[in-house]
Scaffold this active site. Structure first.
Site, PDB file in Angstrom:
ATOM      1  N   HIS A 242       0.853  -1.191   0.000  1.00 15.23           N
ATOM      2  CA  HIS A 242       0.000   0.000   0.000  1.00 15.23           C
ATOM      3  C   HIS A 242       0.885   1.236   0.000  1.00 15.23           C
ATOM      4  O   HIS A 242       1.735   1.408   0.882  1.00 15.23           O
ATOM      5  CB  HIS A 242      -0.934  -0.023   1.200  1.00 15.23           C
ATOM      6  CG  HIS A 242      -1.911  -1.158   1.163  1.00 15.23           C
ATOM      7  ND1 HIS A 242      -2.250  -1.911   2.275  1.00 15.23           N
ATOM      8  CD2 HIS A 242      -2.616  -1.682   0.129  1.00 15.23           C
ATOM      9  CE1 HIS A 242      -3.122  -2.832   1.921  1.00 15.23           C
ATOM     10  NE2 HIS A 242      -3.356  -2.718   0.620  1.00 15.23           N
ATOM     11  N   ALA A 243       0.679   2.082  -0.977  1.00 17.22           N
ATOM     12  CA  ALA A 243       1.630   3.139  -1.299  1.00 17.22           C
ATOM     13  C   ALA A 243       1.906   4.089  -0.144  1.00 17.22           C
ATOM     14  O   ALA A 243       3.042   4.522   0.058  1.00 17.22           O
ATOM     15  CB  ALA A 243       1.117   3.918  -2.512  1.00 17.22           C
ATOM     16  N   ARG A 244       0.879   4.413   0.640  1.00 18.89           N
ATOM     17  CA  ARG A 244       1.029   5.433   1.676  1.00 18.89           C
ATOM     18  C   ARG A 244       1.728   4.930   2.929  1.00 18.89           C
ATOM     19  O   ARG A 244       2.052   5.728   3.822  1.00 18.89           O
ATOM     20  CB  ARG A 244      -0.347   5.964   2.047  1.00 18.89           C
ATOM     21  CG  ARG A 244      -1.292   4.921   2.640  1.00 18.89           C
ATOM     22  CD  ARG A 244      -2.716   5.439   2.687  1.00 18.89           C
ATOM     23  NE  ARG A 244      -3.658   4.442   3.196  1.00 18.89           N
ATOM     24  CZ  ARG A 244      -4.976   4.617   3.170  1.00 18.89           C
ATOM     25  NH1 ARG A 244      -5.484   5.719   2.640  1.00 18.89           N
ATOM     26  NH2 ARG A 244      -5.778   3.699   3.657  1.00 18.89           N
ATOM     27  N   GLU A 245       2.002   3.630   3.031  1.00 15.60           N
ATOM     28  CA  GLU A 245       2.578   3.048   4.234  1.00 15.60           C
ATOM     29  C   GLU A 245       4.101   3.105   4.169  1.00 15.60           C
ATOM     30  O   GLU A 245       4.795   2.093   4.039  1.00 15.60           O
ATOM     31  CB  GLU A 245       2.049   1.620   4.407  1.00 15.60           C
ATOM     32  CG  GLU A 245       0.536   1.594   4.581  1.00 15.60           C
ATOM     33  CD  GLU A 245      -0.095   0.211   4.494  1.00 15.60           C
ATOM     34  OE1 GLU A 245       0.658  -0.783   4.437  1.00 15.60           O
ATOM     35  OE2 GLU A 245      -1.341   0.116   4.461  1.00 15.60           O
ATOM     36  N   ARG A 297      -3.309   4.830  -1.857  1.00 13.11           N
ATOM     37  CA  ARG A 297      -3.163   3.461  -1.338  1.00 13.11           C
ATOM     38  C   ARG A 297      -2.886   2.425  -2.420  1.00 13.11           C
ATOM     39  O   ARG A 297      -2.040   1.540  -2.259  1.00 13.11           O
ATOM     40  CB  ARG A 297      -4.444   3.075  -0.597  1.00 13.11           C
ATOM     41  CG  ARG A 297      -4.555   1.607  -0.183  1.00 13.11           C
ATOM     42  CD  ARG A 297      -5.905   1.363   0.481  1.00 13.11           C
ATOM     43  NE  ARG A 297      -6.221  -0.046   0.664  1.00 13.11           N
ATOM     44  CZ  ARG A 297      -6.000  -0.734   1.767  1.00 13.11           C
ATOM     45  NH1 ARG A 297      -5.413  -0.155   2.805  1.00 13.11           N
ATOM     46  NH2 ARG A 297      -6.348  -2.015   1.867  1.00 13.11           N
ATOM     47  N   ASN A 314      -3.356  -5.971  -2.298  1.00 15.30           N
ATOM     48  CA  ASN A 314      -3.554  -6.959  -1.243  1.00 15.30           C
ATOM     49  C   ASN A 314      -4.996  -7.458  -1.174  1.00 15.30           C
ATOM     50  O   ASN A 314      -5.414  -8.043  -0.173  1.00 15.30           O
ATOM     51  CB  ASN A 314      -3.140  -6.391   0.116  1.00 15.30           C
ATOM     52  CG  ASN A 314      -2.689  -7.481   1.073  1.00 15.30           C
ATOM     53  OD1 ASN A 314      -2.082  -8.474   0.664  1.00 15.30           O
ATOM     54  ND2 ASN A 314      -2.986  -7.304   2.355  1.00 15.30           N
ATOM     55  N   ARG A 315      -5.746  -7.245  -2.234  1.00 15.61           N
ATOM     56  CA  ARG A 315      -7.036  -7.897  -2.439  1.00 15.61           C
ATOM     57  C   ARG A 315      -7.049  -8.626  -3.784  1.00 15.61           C
ATOM     58  O   ARG A 315      -8.072  -9.141  -4.204  1.00 15.61           O
ATOM     59  CB  ARG A 315      -8.187  -6.882  -2.424  1.00 15.61           C
ATOM     60  CG  ARG A 315      -8.323  -6.069  -1.159  1.00 15.61           C
ATOM     61  CD  ARG A 315      -8.728  -6.913   0.025  1.00 15.61           C
ATOM     62  NE  ARG A 315      -9.033  -6.078   1.196  1.00 15.61           N
ATOM     63  CZ  ARG A 315      -8.147  -5.603   2.045  1.00 15.61           C
ATOM     64  NH1 ARG A 315      -6.849  -5.881   1.859  1.00 15.61           N
ATOM     65  NH2 ARG A 315      -8.507  -4.860   3.075  1.00 15.61           N
ATOM     66  N   HIS A 367       3.215  -4.097   6.627  1.00 15.09           N
ATOM     67  CA  HIS A 367       2.245  -3.046   6.343  1.00 15.09           C
ATOM     68  C   HIS A 367       2.246  -2.057   7.511  1.00 15.09           C
ATOM     69  O   HIS A 367       3.011  -2.194   8.456  1.00 15.09           O
ATOM     70  CB  HIS A 367       0.842  -3.641   6.184  1.00 15.09           C
ATOM     71  CG  HIS A 367       0.657  -4.487   4.970  1.00 15.09           C
ATOM     72  ND1 HIS A 367      -0.115  -4.112   3.898  1.00 15.09           N
ATOM     73  CD2 HIS A 367       1.148  -5.718   4.652  1.00 15.09           C
ATOM     74  CE1 HIS A 367      -0.103  -5.057   2.977  1.00 15.09           C
ATOM     75  NE2 HIS A 367       0.667  -6.046   3.409  1.00 15.09           N
ATOM     76  N   TYR A 369      -0.974   0.501   9.660  1.00 12.49           N
ATOM     77  CA  TYR A 369      -0.391   0.605  10.968  1.00 12.49           C
ATOM     78  C   TYR A 369      -1.294  -0.095  11.964  1.00 12.49           C
ATOM     79  O   TYR A 369      -2.315  -0.657  11.580  1.00 12.49           O
ATOM     80  CB  TYR A 369      -0.196   2.083  11.367  1.00 12.49           C
ATOM     81  CG  TYR A 369      -1.497   2.884  11.440  1.00 12.49           C
ATOM     82  CD1 TYR A 369      -2.188   3.026  12.632  1.00 12.49           C
ATOM     83  CD2 TYR A 369      -2.013   3.477  10.299  1.00 12.49           C
ATOM     84  CE1 TYR A 369      -3.366   3.750  12.692  1.00 12.49           C
ATOM     85  CE2 TYR A 369      -3.198   4.193  10.354  1.00 12.49           C
ATOM     86  CZ  TYR A 369      -3.875   4.328  11.552  1.00 12.49           C
ATOM     87  OH  TYR A 369      -5.061   5.023  11.601  1.00 12.49           O
ATOM     88  N   TYR A 419     -10.679  -7.778  10.664  1.00 11.58           N
ATOM     89  CA  TYR A 419     -11.906  -7.941   9.879  1.00 11.58           C
ATOM     90  C   TYR A 419     -11.574  -8.852   8.703  1.00 11.58           C
ATOM     91  O   TYR A 419     -10.413  -8.974   8.307  1.00 11.58           O
ATOM     92  CB  TYR A 419     -12.395  -6.581   9.358  1.00 11.58           C
ATOM     93  CG  TYR A 419     -11.263  -5.688   8.900  1.00 11.58           C
ATOM     94  CD1 TYR A 419     -10.604  -5.909   7.689  1.00 11.58           C
ATOM     95  CD2 TYR A 419     -10.810  -4.641   9.695  1.00 11.58           C
ATOM     96  CE1 TYR A 419      -9.554  -5.131   7.284  1.00 11.58           C
ATOM     97  CE2 TYR A 419      -9.743  -3.848   9.292  1.00 11.58           C
ATOM     98  CZ  TYR A 419      -9.129  -4.087   8.086  1.00 11.58           C
ATOM     99  OH  TYR A 419      -8.061  -3.310   7.685  1.00 11.58           O
ATOM    100  N   GLU A 441       1.465  -5.476  10.792  1.00 15.09           N
ATOM    101  CA  GLU A 441       1.086  -4.060  10.759  1.00 15.09           C
ATOM    102  C   GLU A 441       1.982  -3.315  11.742  1.00 15.09           C
ATOM    103  O   GLU A 441       1.880  -3.490  12.954  1.00 15.09           O
ATOM    104  CB  GLU A 441      -0.387  -3.891  11.137  1.00 15.09           C
ATOM    105  CG  GLU A 441      -1.369  -4.614  10.223  1.00 15.09           C
ATOM    106  CD  GLU A 441      -1.603  -3.878   8.919  1.00 15.09           C
ATOM    107  OE1 GLU A 441      -1.061  -2.766   8.746  1.00 15.09           O
ATOM    108  OE2 GLU A 441      -2.343  -4.417   8.066  1.00 15.09           O
TER     109      GLU A 441
END
Length: 478
Positions: A242-245, A297, A314-315, A367, A369, A419, A441
């Site tokens: 995920h790009a923003r992580e 993301r 990641n889906r 990943h 957070y 989830y 995470e």
């Protein structure tokens, strides 16, 4: 990230192909598996049978007409000249234990007033856009929903996140031969340059290969650290899904640096493993967060309709693809793609692991957070037959992290702790027969969220390395 019987879970595990034994007859650092010999399972029957809804696949990426791709590229280049401004946007932590809160948040999300950052069974972190703060505040008060304002002005936090290096650090870069410092979040060019530097400096143990290309043509670079023993087990580690992580690639490169630079002094547990590391799975999205939208993301491949950009990588993996916790809407942050492995980045990871001769016994995906150490299954609230082993090793890793830096990680099945989220890489890796598959995470628990200050990079890296050492010890037990 519980339905379904043990029979179904066992069947899913036993019908997949296990990794082949390691074949290692070349010089250390030179042996890499041939790629492309195994066809990708883009239409596996198990995906169709277990998906709760049937989706007509869109045209594959190769069928997007050339003139449309050129137009999309032009629009993307123009967009990169205008940075997204988050001035006045806020981050709230909302308690979701009261009945009806999640439904209210869902309505706000559908009205595009908020977006979700993170959460579990008891709370959700939500981003409120600047023009929606007053409206959302009024609704929360009317519904008597409890919340705390964590970040009052998101753009201010973004501006302070990644300050330039001081003169001493810049001078140290020049002497070192690469630009990585772990006191700053680096661009893709610096990360790839660092990997190439290690391969040139330590050719007997380090090698780098490109295992594929992103949609926009950037390299997907994997670094391998190995002393070449044919008895070695193998571990695959990735980051930057995920790009923003941003803390994720920073942590993976920190681990790479510590193992490569100190290999001669490392324990036999570390030396008896072939380490394969892909710091940035999503290079297009990662660069986009540096140039245009800090909170992007997904990857950057457009949908065939050109309505929205990107899929959640990641889906997009092919184990129970298309189920709970993913979306068929191309505009959603959890858009699963038109079909399993529709994205070149996820397809490259799958292709490499499936065709590799390495004896992969563990898979770690970093990943952020929330400080969670999660194991399968993510597609539904079920656990694999060996979940006790996954839980035991996960808790040992978490204990080492806490001992090293004090951070407390919650360990458990991802679909229960957080989830359900189908199509994840850890579920897919477990389905390939890789015993220890985890999604980690990283820090923090919400004070900064995705906008984690650079002062956290080295502490998070040290904690993560301590966890890696525990994993290596477990893998080397007879």
């Amino acid at each position: 990230m519980k339905t379904g019987s043990w029979t179904v879970v066992l069947l899913a595990v036993t019908t997949v192909a296990l990794c082949s034994p390691l074949i290692n007859e070349l010089e250390p650092g030179q042996e890499w598996p041939k790629r492309g010999s195994v066809k990708q399972p883009q239409d596996e029957s198990e995906d169709e049978e277990t998906s709760p809804e049937k989706i007509s696949p869109s045209e594959p990426e190769s069928e997007i007409p050339g003139e449309i791709k050129e137009e999309i590229s032009l629009l993307a280049r123009e967009a990169e000249n205008v940075k997204v401004d988050y001035s006045g946007a806020q981050l709230w932590k909302v308690s979701t234990e009261k009945t009806g809160v999640r439904a209210t948040l869902g309505r706000l999300r559908r009205r595009n007033l908020i977006s979700t950052w993170a959460g579990n069974q008891t709370y959700m972190d939500i981003l409120i856009k600047s023009n929606a703060v007053q409206n959302v505040t009024r609704i929360m008060k009317r519904e008597n929903i409890t919340y705390d304002i964590i970040i009052e002005d998101l753009q201010k936090r973004i501006n302070e996140e990644n300050p330039p290096l001081d003169e001493n650090e810049i001078e140290l870069q020049d002497r070192r031969g690469h630009r990585m410092t772990w006191k700053q979040y680096h661009r893709l060019e610096d990360i790839h340059g660092f990997m190439d530097y290690l391969a040139k400096t330590y050719p007997k143990i380090v090698s780098v290969n490109t295992i594929g290309k992103s949609y926009e043509g950037r390299d997907l670079k994997v670094l391998r650290i190995s002393d070449g023993k044919p008895t070695n087990k193998a571990v695959f580690i990735d980051g930057g899904f995920h790009a923003r992580e941003w803390i994720s690639p920073a942590t993976v490169t920190y681990i790479i640096n510590q193992i490569a630079e100190n290999f001669d002094e490392e324990s036999d547990d570390i030396k008896n493993i072939d380490w394969y590391m892909l710091p940035v799975v999503n290079p297009d999205g990662y660069e986009y967060t540096h140039l245009t939208d800090r909170l992007w993301r997904k990857n950057r491949r457009p949908s065939i309709s050109r309505q929205c950009i990107g899929a959640d990588l990641n889906r997009n993996f092919g184990y129970r693809w298309g189920g709970r916790g993913s979306s068929s809407n191309p505009c959603s942050d959890i858009y699963r793609g038109s079909r399993a492995f529709s994205e070149p980045e996820s397809r490259a990871v799958s292709d490499f692991i499936k065709t590799s001769t390495a004896n992969f016994t563990a898979y770690l995906s970093y990943h952020s957070y929330g400080q969670y150490l999660l194991y399968p299954w993510g597609y539904d609230t079920a656990v694999p037959p060996d979940h006790n082993d996954l839980d035991f090793v996960g808790k040992r890793i978490a204990a080492a992290i806490e001992t090293t830096g004090g951070s407390k990680y919650t360990v458990g099945c991802s679909s229960r702790v957080l989830y359900p989220a189908s199509g994840g890489s850890d579920d897919w890796a477990k389905g390939q027969g890789i015993k220890y598959a985890y999604t980690i995470e990283l820090s923090d628990t919400g004070r900064y969220g995705f906008i984690l200050p650079t002062s956290y990079i080295e502490p998070v890296g040290r904690e993560s390395l301590a966890g890696i050492r525990v994993l290596a010890s477990e893998l080397n037990k007879p």
